[in-house]
Enzyme design. Structure first.
Site, PDB file in Angstrom:
ATOM      1  N   PRO A 124       0.818  -1.205   0.000  1.00 39.19           N
ATOM      2  CA  PRO A 124       0.000   0.000   0.000  1.00 39.19           C
ATOM      3  C   PRO A 124       0.853   1.257   0.000  1.00 39.19           C
ATOM      4  O   PRO A 124       1.940   1.272   0.569  1.00 39.19           O
ATOM      5  CB  PRO A 124      -0.794  -0.110   1.308  1.00 39.19           C
ATOM      6  N   ASP A 125       0.354   2.302  -0.669  1.00 40.31           N
ATOM      7  CA  ASP A 125       1.012   3.583  -0.473  1.00 40.31           C
ATOM      8  C   ASP A 125       0.508   4.151   0.855  1.00 40.31           C
ATOM      9  O   ASP A 125      -0.224   3.508   1.576  1.00 40.31           O
ATOM     10  CB  ASP A 125       0.769   4.538  -1.650  1.00 40.31           C
ATOM     11  N   PHE A 126       0.910   5.365   1.175  1.00 37.30           N
ATOM     12  CA  PHE A 126       0.588   5.878   2.501  1.00 37.30           C
ATOM     13  C   PHE A 126      -0.604   6.818   2.504  1.00 37.30           C
ATOM     14  O   PHE A 126      -1.346   6.848   3.471  1.00 37.30           O
ATOM     15  CB  PHE A 126       1.808   6.599   3.098  1.00 37.30           C
ATOM     16  N   ARG A 127      -0.814   7.577   1.433  1.00 40.99           N
ATOM     17  CA  ARG A 127      -1.728   8.705   1.521  1.00 40.99           C
ATOM     18  C   ARG A 127      -2.950   8.634   0.624  1.00 40.99           C
ATOM     19  O   ARG A 127      -3.795   9.516   0.687  1.00 40.99           O
ATOM     20  CB  ARG A 127      -0.961  10.003   1.217  1.00 40.99           C
ATOM     21  N   HIS A 161      14.357   7.798   2.412  1.00 43.07           N
ATOM     22  CA  HIS A 161      13.718   7.537   3.697  1.00 43.07           C
ATOM     23  C   HIS A 161      14.229   6.256   4.336  1.00 43.07           C
ATOM     24  O   HIS A 161      13.568   5.680   5.200  1.00 43.07           O
ATOM     25  CB  HIS A 161      12.193   7.484   3.530  1.00 43.07           C
ATOM     26  N   ASN A 182      10.789   4.983  -1.173  1.00 51.45           N
ATOM     27  CA  ASN A 182      10.260   3.705  -0.708  1.00 51.45           C
ATOM     28  C   ASN A 182      11.249   2.978   0.199  1.00 51.45           C
ATOM     29  O   ASN A 182      12.461   3.070   0.010  1.00 51.45           O
ATOM     30  CB  ASN A 182       9.888   2.826  -1.899  1.00 51.45           C
ATOM     31  N   ASP A 242      10.897  -0.414   0.636  1.00 54.86           N
ATOM     32  CA  ASP A 242      10.681  -1.835   0.345  1.00 54.86           C
ATOM     33  C   ASP A 242      11.871  -2.531  -0.310  1.00 54.86           C
ATOM     34  O   ASP A 242      11.859  -3.752  -0.484  1.00 54.86           O
ATOM     35  CB  ASP A 242       9.432  -2.014  -0.529  1.00 54.86           C
TER      36      ASP A 242
END
Length: 357
Positions: free
Chosen positions: A42-45, A135, A116, A118
């Site tokens: 999933p993305d965050f926003r 990040h 990302n 991941d």
């Protein structure tokens, strides 16, 4: 679902034409969570489907708390539970990730700046020195107290426990150890600003270079809302003579606020963009070889997201049975800074701190 239109297809043709007319040029990519959503991450926003939306109904004090360093210190279990689901190896790269590998193989990839965590760029075969993880990532771990670096296996071994009973602590200072993911309240890695300083200078040098071999560089921004600084400022800092490309479902950031005449906007899913660009460049055979060698892409299933939410919901419900309302209130007050004389100090420099895309 396809969102391709005649205008997006024309923009992709223009990108390919630029690359063909500048055969010695290299490309810088700036990417966000949108390139991994087809992998099941999933993305965050995104409204209704983003990770924060799905965490909002849980018993965390607020959804972002799972990535809050203060909350992690007081209660590491929610992050451990989430990390168990998101840990590298649970997902496979998408077609777009393999496009990055193809650009590397064609010697036209200068850098990938990714928000990302991941590590799917690495899993797709992109070399470490070409990736800047703004990040952070799960690639290594460190103590949140003294900064001692630990191999990722130290953290991963705890995730294998069921249930998770204790947490990794530093053998030097006794503080918690976590993956080198940038939490709210933490600075971005030095490599981010240092590499961008060098790459932006490289861009300026390339656009002023003349000669028989055209090498006008290209910057392609993909799958990001450009809502989180300082990463969101990167497109603003691209020299004006450098062609910028945005591939996103919506026009965002500096592409919306200060669109340049030479900008190309592609409203398209990243995997579709990868397929069409490969076709326009005539690289289909090489692309298929990469996909075949890697055993295919991640699927489009959202089952992994549902598992993440289910596990966190069970965790939160279990916690609520054992945590008094008074303790919850005190924890929330501390997280909001009401028990500190330095309340608001972090806000004064928030534009220089990391958040999740």
């Amino acid at each position: 679902m396809s969102v391709s239109t005649a205008s997006t297809e024309m923009s992709v043709r223009k990108i390919a034409a630029h690359m063909k007319s500048n055969p010695n040029a290299k490309v810088i990519f700036m990417v966000g969570a949108g390139i991994s959503t087809s992998c099941g991450i999933p993305d965050f926003r995104s409204p209704g489907t983003g990770l924060y939306h799905n965490l909002a109904r849980l018993k965390l004090p607020y959804p972002e708390a799972v990535f809050d360093v203060d909350f992690f210190q007081s209660d590491p279990l929610p992050f451990y539970t989430l990390a168990k689901e998101l840990y590298p190896g649970n997902f496979r790269p998408s077609k777009f990730h393999y496009l990055l590998k193809l650009f590397q193989d064609k010697d036209v990839l200068k850098r990938v700046y990714t928000q990302n965590i991941d590590t799917l760029e690495r899993q797709a075969g992109v070399k470490d020195d070409l990736i800047i993880e703004a990040h952070g990532s799960f690639a290594h771990c460190h103590c949140i107290g003294c900064g001692k670096v630990y191999p990722p296996q130290v953290f991963k071994s705890k995730l294998a426990e069921h249930p998770i009973k204790d947490f990794v602590k530093c053998d030097v200072c006794g503080e918690l150890v976590k993956p080198a993911i940038v939490f709210f309240g933490e600075d971005l890695p030095d490599s981010f600003s240092e590499t961008w300083l060098n790459d932006s200078e490289w861009l300026r040098e390339k656009i002023t270079t003349s000669g028989k071999h055209p090498q006008q560089p290209l910057v392609i921004v993909v799958g990001t809302s450009l809502a989180v600084y300082p990463f969101a400022s990167l497109p603003e800092e691209i020299p004006r003579k450098v062609k910028r490309v945005l591939c996103n479902l919506e026009t965002v950031g500096d592409f919306k606020a200060n669109k340049r005449p030479t900008d190309l906007i592609v409203h398209q899913y990243s995997d579709e963009f990868a397929e069409q660009l490969v076709e326009e460049l005539g690289w289909q055979e090489d692309f298929e070889k990469i996909l075949t060698a890697q055993g295919g892409m991640g699927d489009n299933s959202k089952e992994q997201l549902l598992e993440i939410v289910h596990d966190l919901e069970n965790l939160s419900l279990d916690q609520s049975e054992h945590e008094s309302a008074d303790k919850k209130d005190k924890k929330l007050q501390r997280l909001n800074g009401h028990d500190s004389d330095e309340d608001g100090a972090s806000n004064s420099s928030s534009s220089q701190k990391a958040a999740k895309e």
